[in-house]
Design a protein around this motif. Structure first.
Motif, mmCIF file in Angstrom:
data_model
loop_
_atom_site.group_PDB
_atom_site.id
_atom_site.type_symbol
_atom_site.label_atom_id
_atom_site.label_comp_id
_atom_site.label_asym_id
_atom_site.label_seq_id
_atom_site.Cartn_x
_atom_site.Cartn_y
_atom_site.Cartn_z
ATOM 1 N N ASP A 252 2.818 1.658 -3.288
ATOM 2 C CA ASP A 252 1.929 2.083 -4.382
ATOM 3 C C ASP A 252 1.709 3.595 -4.341
ATOM 4 O O ASP A 252 1.757 4.268 -5.373
ATOM 5 N N VAL A 253 1.448 4.118 -3.153
ATOM 6 C CA VAL A 253 1.184 5.557 -3.023
ATOM 7 C C VAL A 253 2.440 6.358 -3.377
ATOM 8 O O VAL A 253 2.375 7.358 -4.111
ATOM 9 N N ALA B 109 0.787 14.043 -2.458
ATOM 10 C CA ALA B 109 0.206 14.754 -3.605
ATOM 11 C C ALA B 109 0.507 16.245 -3.493
ATOM 12 O O ALA B 109 0.889 16.892 -4.474
ATOM 13 N N ARG C 299 0.840 -1.211 0.000
ATOM 14 C CA ARG C 299 0.000 0.000 0.000
ATOM 15 C C ARG C 299 0.869 1.252 0.000
ATOM 16 O O ARG C 299 0.647 2.191 -0.754
ATOM 17 N N ALA D 52 4.927 5.469 -5.300
ATOM 18 C CA ALA D 52 5.198 5.355 -6.732
ATOM 19 C C ALA D 52 4.261 6.247 -7.540
ATOM 20 O O ALA D 52 4.667 6.881 -8.522
ATOM 21 N N ARG D 53 2.997 6.337 -7.107
ATOM 22 C CA ARG D 53 2.023 7.146 -7.833
ATOM 23 C C ARG D 53 2.453 8.604 -7.882
ATOM 24 O O ARG D 53 2.195 9.310 -8.847
ATOM 25 N N HIS D 54 3.111 9.075 -6.835
ATOM 26 C CA HIS D 54 3.526 10.474 -6.796
ATOM 27 C C HIS D 54 4.993 10.665 -7.197
ATOM 28 O O HIS D 54 5.536 11.756 -7.041
ATOM 29 N N GLY D 55 5.617 9.611 -7.667
ATOM 30 C CA GLY D 55 7.008 9.732 -8.097
ATOM 31 C C GLY D 55 7.961 10.023 -6.956
ATOM 32 O O GLY D 55 8.996 10.661 -7.148
ATOM 33 N N ASP E 262 -1.245 9.659 0.996
ATOM 34 C CA ASP E 262 -1.573 10.026 -0.385
ATOM 35 C C ASP E 262 -1.761 11.546 -0.495
ATOM 36 O O ASP E 262 -1.194 12.198 -1.385
#
Lengths: 314, 291
Positions: free
Chosen positions: A90-91, A276, A87, A93-96, A272
């Motif tokens: 994933d978060v 972000a 989890r 990686a989503r925001h680089g 997240d």
């Protein structure tokens, strides 16, 4: 046995202070210019740990609060490596956002899939000892060097990476640890919480070692476990820390997280939101510990040394 | 100074956990349901006023000096009053819970047992009482006796022996899983390292471990951490939404009679149940999870 005990303390006089740095007021310092004109370096530090079910007891710090096996304490932490890690990854990686992993290196042996994913994501691995239940309190110098060699070899074998950073397991460094880290060629230490900027660390050999900011203020464990924060309260605190440090400039925001805490389903949304916001700002350098240390050493260490040697003029 | 050289030896280091109870691999999401799985657990536990304060400090145990009428009666309120509010809230929504019942409850409160049985709630054993924690300082024969006494009391009261077990304070000895399997239990809910069931090995065959709420229990958030009811409900809703999106995972909702059953939390509890029902969860029992 109390968690923090004076039993097992060294014989003879105790240190009254670490002795690794001079006083350096937060004014008149040389200006740190982060790459790309960024005002703040942000680094996220996942603590990927294993706590043993039946660890040997260190003379200076007790074991689990309950008789072995302490199922509650053990399985709470084990949640991170089973359920929380992916989890969290994933978060990020989503925001680089790359992680700089504070790693109990036994995880390389126990959970190779976790380390493989860290490597795929381009994360740095640095040392948090072998297990988080093996403290450095009371280790003699040869034992500390043996520990460093074990960690260095394990990280290299698992990732091909050089060992550049050190956070003593459970922040359990002993009096001589920083000296030994410098002599062993470690670039940066996180055992001291005395500043919001990188700082030179003075050791007996004079070999270069710097401190870069770690944090128990933004860290998820003190906030959620000791201060009983909710996920929203934590996110608000982290963003307040970020905005203040960004306004001041030349600073480092460290965000230490633990998959067993931040990876819980009711908290992951807060990570997240925090990432972000931070990743969307234009004047942020999303870095790893090694990159921060390298940049400071290459561009700013000499002027900080000179400013301190000159008596920290305003 | 120096440390014993064994302090730098790691006999369990390798491609496995440092014990033989279960594999370290995470179980895959369950295909038996889509979206959110919801397991509602209502602890029906007795806290004796003279309960020992060690070697395991049981959450919710007696904290103030003996005789703590404060601690004792606040918890006993749950079995008198609070649970009837929880029953009402669940009844009105056509929901059933799994009651985690202390073995001493039938002898003390037979009327409550009848009301639980009338609702056809699932019953799991919760130890003899909250003062009888399982831990390795207790001889194995004594622990076996506690487990059997609890099983037999609940079997006599409810007509069938429980298959599930939740230890007081999530505390187990080194042999608790073995003793549970030997006593005919097929699942326990003590280890909090996953939000899916997983299989444990015992000397009497497999035993499933189910995800009991702890960090996200009302007892932890509202009683120990002193969060507000709104903060607690918000976090449950956040967890439910996340687990629904992950598909095939379980949210265990613990409604503790002496915590969530307080009058000032009733409307919030109803609102929380309604919000969860809007996610159209699969309604689960321990037996379904252990299958």
């Amino acid at each position: 046995m109390a968690l923090h005990s004076s039993a097992g303390a060294p014989e003879g006089p105790l240190l009254a202070e670490p002795g690794h740095y001079d006083y350096a007021p937060y004014r008149g310092r040389p200006r740190i210019a982060w790459p790309g004109g960024a005002r703040i370096a942000v680094w996220v530090v996942p603590n990927i740990e294993h706590y043993e079910l039946d660890p040997p007891i260190n003379p200076r710090r007790g074991g689990w609060p309950r008789p072995t096996p302490d199922v509650l304490a053990y399985s709470w932490r084990d949640y991170g490596n089973r359920a929380g890690f992916d989890r969290m990854a994933d978060v990020m990686a989503r925001h680089g956002v790359r992680g700089s992993v504070s790693l109990n290196v036994a995880v390389c042996d126990m959970f190779p899939d976790i380390i493989a994913r860290c490597c795929e994501l381009g994360w740095e691995l640095f040392s948090h000892g072998v297990y988080n239940t093996r403290y450095m309190y009371g280790m003699d110098e040869a034992q500390q060097r043996a520990l460093i060699a074990d960690v260095r070899n394990t990280i290299f074998r698992a990732s091909g990476q050089r060992l550049d950073g050190w956070l003593s397991p459970a922040l359990s460094n002993d009096e001589t640890t920083q000296h030994i880290l410098a002599e062993e060629g470690i670039l940066y230490t996180l055992d001291m919480l005395h500043d919001d900027q990188p700082m030179p660390v003075r050791t007996r050999s004079g070999r270069p070692l710097i401190s870069i900011p770690y944090s128990l203020e933004t860290n998820d464990v003190p906030n959620f476990v000791l201060r009983n924060a909710t996920a929203d309260e934590w996110a608000e605190l982290v963003l307040a820390q970020f905005e203040q440090l960004r306004a001041e400039g030349g600073t480092v925001l460290c965000l230490p997280i633990h998959p067993y805490i931040i990876g819980a389903p009711h908290r992951i949304g807060a990570l997240d939101r925090v990432l972000a916001h931070i990743a969307a700002q234009p004047d942020v350098w999303l870095a790893t510990g090694r990159e921060i240390a390298r940049h400071f050493i290459d561009h700013h260490l000499a002027e900080f040394d000179a400013w301190i040697a000159a008596g920290t003029p305003a | 100074m120096t440390l014993d050289p064994r302090y730098l030896e790691y006999p369990s280091r390798g491609a496995r956990l440092d014990h033989g109870r279960f594999a370290h691999r995470r179980p895959p999401p369950r295909a038996a349901w889509h979206g959110l799985g919801l397991w509602i657990v209502v602890p029906v536990q007795h806290f004796p006023m003279d309960m020992p304060r060690g070697p395991v400090a049981i959450p919710g145990g007696m904290e103030r000096p003996y005789p703590s009428y404060w601690d004792y009666t606040q918890r006993d309120y749950g079995n008198r009053v609070g649970i009837y509010r929880i029953m009402r809230a669940l009844d009105e929504r056509g929901l059933r819970a799994t009651a985690a019942v202390s073995g001493c409850i039938p002898g003390r409160y037979p009327a409550l047992v009848a009301d639980i049985a009338a609702r056809e709630w699932e019953v799991m054993a919760a130890g003899w009482d909250m003062g009888q924690a399982l831990h390795s300082a207790r001889p194995e024969a004594e622990e076996r006796g506690l487990i059997l006494r609890t099983r037999n009391a609940l079997a006599a009261a409810f007509g069938t022996a429980p298959h599930g077990w939740h230890s007081p304070g999530h505390s187990q000895s080194a042999v608790t899983p073995d003793l549970l399997a030997e006593a005919g239990f097929t699942w326990c809910a003590d280890w909090i390292n996953d939000d899916l069931p997983f299989a444990m090995t015992t000397r009497a065959g497999p035993l499933m471990n189910l995800p009991m709420a702890w960090e996200l229990s009302d007892r932890r958030c509202l009683f120990e951490q002193q969060q507000t009811t709104a903060q607690f409900c918000c976090q449950i809703a956040d967890a439910a939404a996340r687990l629904r999106d992950e598909d095939g995972r379980v949210l265990t909702l613990m409604l503790t009679p002496w915590v969530m059953g307080q009058a000032h939390r009733y409307r919030a509890m109803c609102g929380l149940l309604d919000a969860l029902m809007e996610l159209r969860p699969a309604l689960l029992t321990g037996e379904m999870l252990a299958a």
